[in-house]
Design a protein around this motif. Structure first.
Motif, PDB file in Angstrom:
ATOM      1  N   ALA A 204     -20.912 -29.413 -22.079  1.00  0.00           N
ATOM      2  CA  ALA A 204     -21.718 -28.209 -22.278  1.00  0.00           C
ATOM      3  C   ALA A 204     -22.041 -27.552 -20.939  1.00  0.00           C
ATOM      4  CB  ALA A 204     -23.001 -28.558 -23.023  1.00  0.00           C
ATOM      5  N   ALA A 205     -22.303 -28.371 -19.924  1.00  0.00           N
ATOM      6  CA  ALA A 205     -22.613 -27.822 -18.601  1.00  0.00           C
ATOM      7  C   ALA A 205     -21.390 -27.179 -17.962  1.00  0.00           C
ATOM      8  CB  ALA A 205     -23.164 -28.919 -17.698  1.00  0.00           C
ATOM      9  N   LEU A 206     -20.217 -27.774 -18.163  1.00  0.00           N
ATOM     10  CA  LEU A 206     -18.990 -27.249 -17.570  1.00  0.00           C
ATOM     11  C   LEU A 206     -18.451 -26.041 -18.327  1.00  0.00           C
ATOM     12  CD1 LEU A 206     -17.161 -30.627 -16.811  1.00  0.00           C
ATOM     13  CD2 LEU A 206     -18.226 -29.091 -15.143  1.00  0.00           C
ATOM     14  N   GLY A 207     -18.737 -25.971 -19.623  1.00  0.00           N
ATOM     15  CA  GLY A 207     -18.239 -24.867 -20.439  1.00  0.00           C
ATOM     16  C   GLY A 207     -17.191 -25.356 -21.430  1.00  0.00           C
ATOM     17  N   PRO A 208     -17.105 -24.716 -22.601  1.00  0.00           N
ATOM     18  CA  PRO A 208     -16.163 -25.158 -23.641  1.00  0.00           C
ATOM     19  C   PRO A 208     -14.705 -24.883 -23.271  1.00  0.00           C
ATOM     20  CG  PRO A 208     -17.256 -23.120 -24.307  1.00  0.00           C
ATOM     21  CD  PRO A 208     -17.905 -23.553 -23.032  1.00  0.00           C
ATOM     22  N   SER A 209     -13.951 -25.936 -23.049  1.00  0.00           N
ATOM     23  CA  SER A 209     -12.508 -25.851 -22.818  1.00  0.00           C
ATOM     24  C   SER A 209     -11.934 -27.248 -22.909  1.00  0.00           C
ATOM     25  CB  SER A 209     -12.177 -25.227 -21.460  1.00  0.00           C
ATOM     26  OG  SER A 209     -12.409 -26.145 -20.407  1.00  0.00           O
TER      27      SER A 209
ATOM     28  N   VAL B 144      -9.794 -28.703 -20.833  1.00  0.00           N
ATOM     29  CA  VAL B 144      -9.802 -29.354 -19.515  1.00  0.00           C
ATOM     30  C   VAL B 144     -11.177 -29.952 -19.218  1.00  0.00           C
ATOM     31  CG1 VAL B 144      -9.566 -28.998 -17.033  1.00  0.00           C
ATOM     32  CG2 VAL B 144      -7.970 -27.894 -18.613  1.00  0.00           C
ATOM     33  N   ASN B 145     -12.237 -29.184 -19.493  1.00  0.00           N
ATOM     34  CA  ASN B 145     -13.592 -29.691 -19.246  1.00  0.00           C
ATOM     35  C   ASN B 145     -13.924 -30.864 -20.154  1.00  0.00           C
ATOM     36  OD1 ASN B 145     -13.973 -27.764 -17.280  1.00  0.00           O
ATOM     37  ND2 ASN B 145     -14.999 -26.320 -18.640  1.00  0.00           N
ATOM     38  N   ALA B 146     -13.415 -30.839 -21.381  1.00  0.00           N
ATOM     39  CA  ALA B 146     -13.633 -31.973 -22.287  1.00  0.00           C
ATOM     40  C   ALA B 146     -12.949 -33.232 -21.750  1.00  0.00           C
ATOM     41  CB  ALA B 146     -13.104 -31.639 -23.680  1.00  0.00           C
ATOM     42  N   ILE B 147     -11.752 -33.072 -21.181  1.00  0.00           N
ATOM     43  CA  ILE B 147     -11.040 -34.214 -20.595  1.00  0.00           C
ATOM     44  C   ILE B 147     -11.814 -34.771 -19.409  1.00  0.00           C
ATOM     45  CG2 ILE B 147      -8.960 -34.875 -19.321  1.00  0.00           C
ATOM     46  CD1 ILE B 147      -7.415 -32.890 -21.086  1.00  0.00           C
ATOM     47  N   LEU B 148     -12.309 -33.884 -18.538  1.00  0.00           N
ATOM     48  CA  LEU B 148     -13.062 -34.330 -17.365  1.00  0.00           C
ATOM     49  C   LEU B 148     -14.356 -35.028 -17.772  1.00  0.00           C
ATOM     50  CD1 LEU B 148     -12.611 -31.233 -14.999  1.00  0.00           C
ATOM     51  CD2 LEU B 148     -11.465 -33.453 -14.865  1.00  0.00           C
ATOM     52  N   ALA B 149     -15.049 -34.472 -18.761  1.00  0.00           N
ATOM     53  CA  ALA B 149     -16.308 -35.074 -19.205  1.00  0.00           C
ATOM     54  C   ALA B 149     -16.062 -36.451 -19.824  1.00  0.00           C
ATOM     55  CB  ALA B 149     -16.992 -34.152 -20.212  1.00  0.00           C
ATOM     56  N   THR B 150     -15.014 -36.561 -20.628  1.00  0.00           N
ATOM     57  CA  THR B 150     -14.695 -37.845 -21.254  1.00  0.00           C
ATOM     58  C   THR B 150     -14.271 -38.873 -20.213  1.00  0.00           C
ATOM     59  OG1 THR B 150     -13.944 -36.634 -23.225  1.00  0.00           O
ATOM     60  CG2 THR B 150     -13.354 -38.955 -23.070  1.00  0.00           C
ATOM     61  N   ALA B 151     -13.473 -38.445 -19.235  1.00  0.00           N
ATOM     62  CA  ALA B 151     -13.036 -39.357 -18.179  1.00  0.00           C
ATOM     63  C   ALA B 151     -14.223 -39.870 -17.370  1.00  0.00           C
ATOM     64  CB  ALA B 151     -12.029 -38.664 -17.265  1.00  0.00           C
ATOM     65  N   PHE B 152     -15.185 -38.994 -17.106  1.00  0.00           N
ATOM     66  CA  PHE B 152     -16.339 -39.387 -16.301  1.00  0.00           C
ATOM     67  C   PHE B 152     -17.116 -40.528 -16.952  1.00  0.00           C
ATOM     68  CE2 PHE B 152     -20.826 -39.086 -15.112  1.00  0.00           C
ATOM     69  CZ  PHE B 152     -20.729 -39.118 -13.734  1.00  0.00           C
ATOM     70  N   VAL B 153     -17.310 -40.457 -18.269  1.00  0.00           N
ATOM     71  CA  VAL B 153     -18.101 -41.502 -18.931  1.00  0.00           C
ATOM     72  C   VAL B 153     -17.317 -42.800 -19.076  1.00  0.00           C
ATOM     73  CG1 VAL B 153     -19.433 -39.768 -20.188  1.00  0.00           C
ATOM     74  CG2 VAL B 153     -17.432 -40.788 -21.274  1.00  0.00           C
ATOM     75  N   MET B 154     -15.977 -42.745 -18.883  1.00  0.00           N
ATOM     76  CA  MET B 154     -15.155 -43.954 -18.966  1.00  0.00           C
ATOM     77  C   MET B 154     -15.035 -44.680 -17.624  1.00  0.00           C
ATOM     78  SD  MET B 154     -13.994 -44.356 -22.087  1.00  0.00           S
ATOM     79  CE  MET B 154     -13.798 -43.454 -23.622  1.00  0.00           C
ATOM     80  N   ILE B 155     -15.297 -43.990 -16.535  1.00  0.00           N
ATOM     81  CA  ILE B 155     -15.100 -44.574 -15.200  1.00  0.00           C
ATOM     82  C   ILE B 155     -15.891 -45.873 -14.996  1.00  0.00           C
ATOM     83  CG2 ILE B 155     -15.606 -44.202 -12.743  1.00  0.00           C
ATOM     84  CD1 ILE B 155     -14.646 -41.332 -13.096  1.00  0.00           C
ATOM     85  N   PRO B 156     -17.191 -45.943 -15.369  1.00  0.00           N
ATOM     86  CA  PRO B 156     -17.936 -47.180 -15.115  1.00  0.00           C
ATOM     87  C   PRO B 156     -17.338 -48.416 -15.778  1.00  0.00           C
ATOM     88  CG  PRO B 156     -19.443 -45.385 -15.613  1.00  0.00           C
ATOM     89  CD  PRO B 156     -18.065 -44.880 -15.903  1.00  0.00           C
ATOM     90  N   LYS B 157     -16.694 -48.275 -16.921  1.00  0.00           N
ATOM     91  CA  LYS B 157     -16.093 -49.435 -17.586  1.00  0.00           C
ATOM     92  C   LYS B 157     -15.003 -50.049 -16.711  1.00  0.00           C
ATOM     93  CE  LYS B 157     -16.944 -47.637 -22.247  1.00  0.00           C
ATOM     94  NZ  LYS B 157     -16.335 -47.255 -23.539  1.00  0.00           N
TER      95      LYS B 157
END
Length: 285
Positions: A140-145, A147-160
């Motif tokens: 939502a902060a990055l904007g609906p697209s 590419v942004n959905a991929i980046l947001a999803t990747a970010f929450v997976m990094i800590p694992k």
């Protein structure tokens, strides 16, 4: 002629997987989804974005196998092209999260001390939020697209990946061959690249297989609420969002994309579980 150790190990792994029913079932599901994704341009009977208002909301039949949507687009064709998008999203997310998380975890585990504390506390902060909620906020902060959905999803997976590789790195750094490399004058970057990361590869591959389904599910959820793929992109989550308005009378609209998400996630999960068992050295003994 003797096989290279890599190919000998690969043959052994494939042989054990072939005798594991869960691995076979999961592998078949994944193979079918990949086949649909790769062959979509050849196998899809219709253009996935072509409008035909005279054919709107037709029930499944011999012409339109999964029926049509409110704009007359063939759902079977859109689901097949949606497989390309969803699998591509999952692979991109895992690639970004896996590489970034592995580098962070290897650095944290190898150096330890204050570096480890700072990095891991930040990872703990990210893990304290539910993955879907955090991905939603970032998208939502990055904007609906997409590419942004991929980046947001990747970010929450990094800590694992970071925490997994960090634990492996803390064990590997104490091995005699790592100490020998230090004595020989090898730098930190060389040791991380040649000794730490390769020894964490098996665990990272298993985690990637297990989390790929989660990545697809989170990305589909973002598209469902309008923060991922945008119309007329044939993405499964977006198709379910459009079809929910017609669920009572035109059940096929949202059902078929939902079933494809279900089977894809199940396929990767059960294959990942089987792969984890196979790559466990205790199973090999």
């Amino acid at each position: 002629m003797a096989l290279h150790p890599f190919f000998r190990e690969l043959r052994l792994t494939l042989g054990i997987l072939a005798r594991n029913p869960s691995a076979v079932i999961g592998g078949v599901i994944i193979a079918v989804m990949v086949l649909l994704a790769v062959g979509a341009p050849l196998l899809a009977p219709f253009d996935p974005v072509r409008l035909s208002l005279s054919d709107r909301l037709l029930a499944p039949g011999t012409t339109h196998y999964f029926g049509t949507d409110e704009l007359g687009r063939d759902i079977f064709s859109r689901v097949m092209f949606g497989a390309r998008i969803s699998l591509s999203i999952g692979l991109l997310v895992i690639a970004v999260a896996g590489i970034t998380g592995a580098l962070i975890g290897a650095t944290s585990g190898y150096f330890g001390g204050r570096t480890d504390n700072v990095i891991m506390r930040f990872m703990d902060v990210v893990l304290s939020f539910p993955s879907l909620i955090l991905a939603l906020a970032l998208a939502a902060a990055l904007g609906p697209s997409l590419v942004n959905a991929i980046l947001a999803t990747a970010f929450v997976m990094i800590p694992k990946f970071a925490r997994l590789v960090r634990g492996e790195a803390m064990v590997v750094r104490e091995m005699p061959y790592v100490a020998a490399s230090r004595v020989a004058g090898a730098g930190h970057g060389f040791i991380i690249r040649r000794h730490i990361l390769p020894n964490c590869l098996n665990s990272a591959i298993v985690l990637a297989t297990l989390t790929l389904g989660d990545a697809i599910l989170i990305a589909a959820s973002l598209s469902f609420i309008g923060l991922g793929a945008q119309p007329p992109t044939p993405e499964w989550g977006a198709m379910i969002a459009s079809g929910r308005k017609f669920l009572m009378d035109q059940w096929w609209y949202a059902t078929f994309p939902g079933l494809f998400i279900l089977f894809t996630v199940i396929g990767f999960n059960i294959f990942g579980d089987a792969l984890r068992d196979v790559l466990d050295p205790r199973i090999r003994r």
